[in-house]
Design an enzyme around this catalytic site. Sequence first.
Site, short mmCIF file in Angstrom:
data_model
loop_
_atom_site.label_atom_id
_atom_site.label_comp_id
_atom_site.label_asym_id
_atom_site.label_seq_id
_atom_site.Cartn_x
_atom_site.Cartn_y
_atom_site.Cartn_z
N GLU B 145 1.18 -1.53 -0.29
CA GLU B 145 -0.02 0.71 -0.22
C GLU B 145 0.96 1.26 0.28
O GLU B 145 0.26 2.40 -0.42
CB GLU B 145 -1.23 -0.04 1.47
N SER B 231 19.11 -8.35 -7.69
CA SER B 231 18.47 -8.71 -8.74
C SER B 231 18.77 -9.57 -9.97
O SER B 231 17.74 -10.07 -10.52
CB SER B 231 18.27 -6.86 -9.40
N HIS B 360 3.38 -10.03 -9.24
CA HIS B 360 4.53 -9.90 -9.30
C HIS B 360 5.53 -9.07 -9.06
O HIS B 360 5.97 -9.70 -7.77
CB HIS B 360 5.55 -10.38 -10.54
N SER B 361 5.03 -7.93 -8.75
CA SER B 361 5.56 -7.00 -8.15
C SER B 361 4.71 -5.51 -8.03
O SER B 361 3.66 -5.42 -8.52
CB SER B 361 7.15 -6.21 -8.56
#
Lengths: 390, 469
Positions: B145, B231, B360-361
């Site tokens: 959020e 990453s 996913h993100s």
Amino acid sequence: MAAAARVFIRGAHATLSVPGAGKQSSARSALLKLSPGCSSRLKTQQRHAAHFTFQPEPVTTQYGPTQKMNLFQSITSALDNTLASDPTAVIFGEDVAFGGVFRCTVGLRDKYGKDRVFNTPLCEQGIVGFGIGAAVAGATAIAEIQFADYIFPAFDQIVNEAAKYRYRSGNLFDCGNLTIRAPWGCVGHGSLYHSQSPEAFFAHCPGIKIVIPRGPLEAKGLLLSCIADNNPCLFFEPKILYRAAVEQVPVDSYTIPLSQAEVLQEGSDVTLVAWGTQIHVLKEVANMAQEKLGVSCEVIDLRTILPWDTETICKSVVKTGRLLISHEAPVTGGFAAEISSTVQEECFLNLEAPIARVCGYDTPFPHIFEPFYIPDKWKCFEAIKRMINY
Amino acid sequence: MKMVGSEAESTGSARPARCAPGAEDTISPGLITSSDRKKKSTASQLPQRRQLQHWHHVSSQAAHQQQPFDSSLEKPQFPGASAEFVDHLEFIQPNVISGIPVYRVMDRQGNIINASEDPQLSKETVLNFYQKMTLLNTMDRILYESQRQGRISFYMTNYGEEGTHIGSAAALESNDLVFGQYREAGVLMYRGFPLDLFMAQCYANADDLGKGRQMPVHYGSKDLNFVTISSPLATQIPQAVGAAYALKRENMNRAVICYFGEGAASEGDAHAGFNFSATLECPLIFFCRNNGYAISTPTNEQYRGDGIAARGPGYGMLSIRVDGNDVFAVYNATKEARRRAVAENQPFLIEAMTYRIGHHSTSDDSSAYRSVDEVNYWDKQDHPISRLRHYMTARDWWSEDDERSWRKQSRKTVMEAFERAERRLKPNPELLFTDVYEEMTPSLDKQRESMFRHIQQYKEHYPVDLYEK
């Protein structure tokens, strides 16, 4: 990687030696019956001599007793010293167990054990990834890539991982214990995939160090410095010098500082910069320039490509006003471009002539055309002439 | 057992001799049979001193030990593989094993199926599992959020996979080394990484252990033996193998676990890692979270074989597939794999089947490639948190009141950490230039000075007040 033979006829200008010559040679010459019109020594088949003459370092006693060693033996000596003094040190890569395709690890497995000197599967990304992990866990990891031409599968691990490990973790983790060694540079017949000098690809990557020695004495000291250094290091070994370069090398450990260029001979008219094999070319060029042109050259071996010693180079160019940089790798984007750019920023008003880069052409490294491709002494000599007459 | 072409001498630890591939295998080489599990691997006789293990000198003869060649035998003599000859042409069907089965302890309602598989953990331990999973879930909802509101730049949730994190983390020792991918925050939470430090990393504030250098969720902790995330996918896999090799030589009874998703398992680095771990005999666990999607790519576009577990036998590796939403199944498999990996110096592959309930993100909207019904099924009918809660409520270990007050308390602690993190300044911009190398270099030092001079001159264009001085 090339499934085709990576077999190497050792030595740049050794005569072709047939293994098992003797009782089999008559059988072999029976196989190769030449027709009367065919001479046994065609003009097109003659080998060229090497494009340089190795110039050994003077004997030094500052590091203790010395022994005659060629380049691969000096590497073995450095690795031997390391395995003896650092119980966490391990050496791994393709074919290192039996001694390596260039004999750099001969005897080490028998001496130190199979858990410390071992073969890996044929996989460069695995070799480097494995090395990073071992280093992170505290071992001194010395990885061998069989030819620098084959380092590219490991590019991601080197550039995205090894180089950035400390930075991205806020110094919680690092792989400073990692050293990667690879044979490098032209060898007379290596062609596209046994001759490359890939330092420029990695020079663009903050976080790693790149070191290239010009001979056995330098190699051992620089390799030991790389191993001791707490940053991941790439150590490129000029393969053409493995047997051809012989010097008196200290038997014990010693280090040569990284990121320090060395002025090999002082001069007043032109600064000549190179690294590795090309240093021997430039030394000869310096003599030619003195004899034929009366030009006094200052010859500098850069030694560490990254981080590089800008101060020594710039100080020299301020003195001489002219700079020639030479490397085998293709000229566009080669490391000479970085040196040239920095020097013109720092020494613009001191320059008497544009900076010369005498490098390989922008082609893949050719096979039969190698004599025309390499930045030999005549090309360097010609470049000096142009600079002097600018 | 015939040791064709491989070294027969034992290593320093008492480990049973390994079979050459093809020799005396069962029909389903990948399955851990119940007889395997009951077989006691010899307890490690490793000395407890902190010195490195010096293995015995190996003569060159021993290194090349193999059966003498005998062409009169009608058995293959190839160095590359043993097994028998066959005289009719037949291709091996993939999945002829009809898929590696999924090991579970609880059914979807949290009932124990086979009582002998219940790890019978204490109430305290199980409550801790539950609280860690739900705390993670709460933190995820609040941070997701916060990204939506522009407070942090990016976030990745762990919805649906909490069981894989907690079950596996609980089965490890605290000094086992963890290499993760990016969806393993629960492992770090289980080990005790404080909410403040999760938040600090996501906010990249001055408390971030990573010094503000990476995107959110790229956590790391030296104290908790959790290697900082990067990453690029699957790069950690061969690294985990190297670390395990180093820890094996250290001889301190430590294991490595390496997490990755089923998508990352397609990377070349995964193949490299699997092969190296088996040939170099490393004490580690490969833990694959097969959650059905790699961003938008479903598994049938990721691989055509029987998932990731089926690849293990191809590398000579013991493998298992588990129900990742069953925290006890994950726990049991990881615990046994860890014990044997260290005792026997060999890698284990655990494929934990689960489902990625979240996107996913924060850069992804998964409604673009999957149905809401599919997501709802997993959220409502097969969730690791609710399955564990049913297990707890069936034993009267957890009531509705406990649930209400825990949810309220965990939300409160997360919000407090969140507000603290928001208020904190960002790290000093000097930290842009450090840790590139261990030491500061002259060139970087000059660049640093140049940057500060520039900022000084143009300071109204730079957000200097948000950063520590």
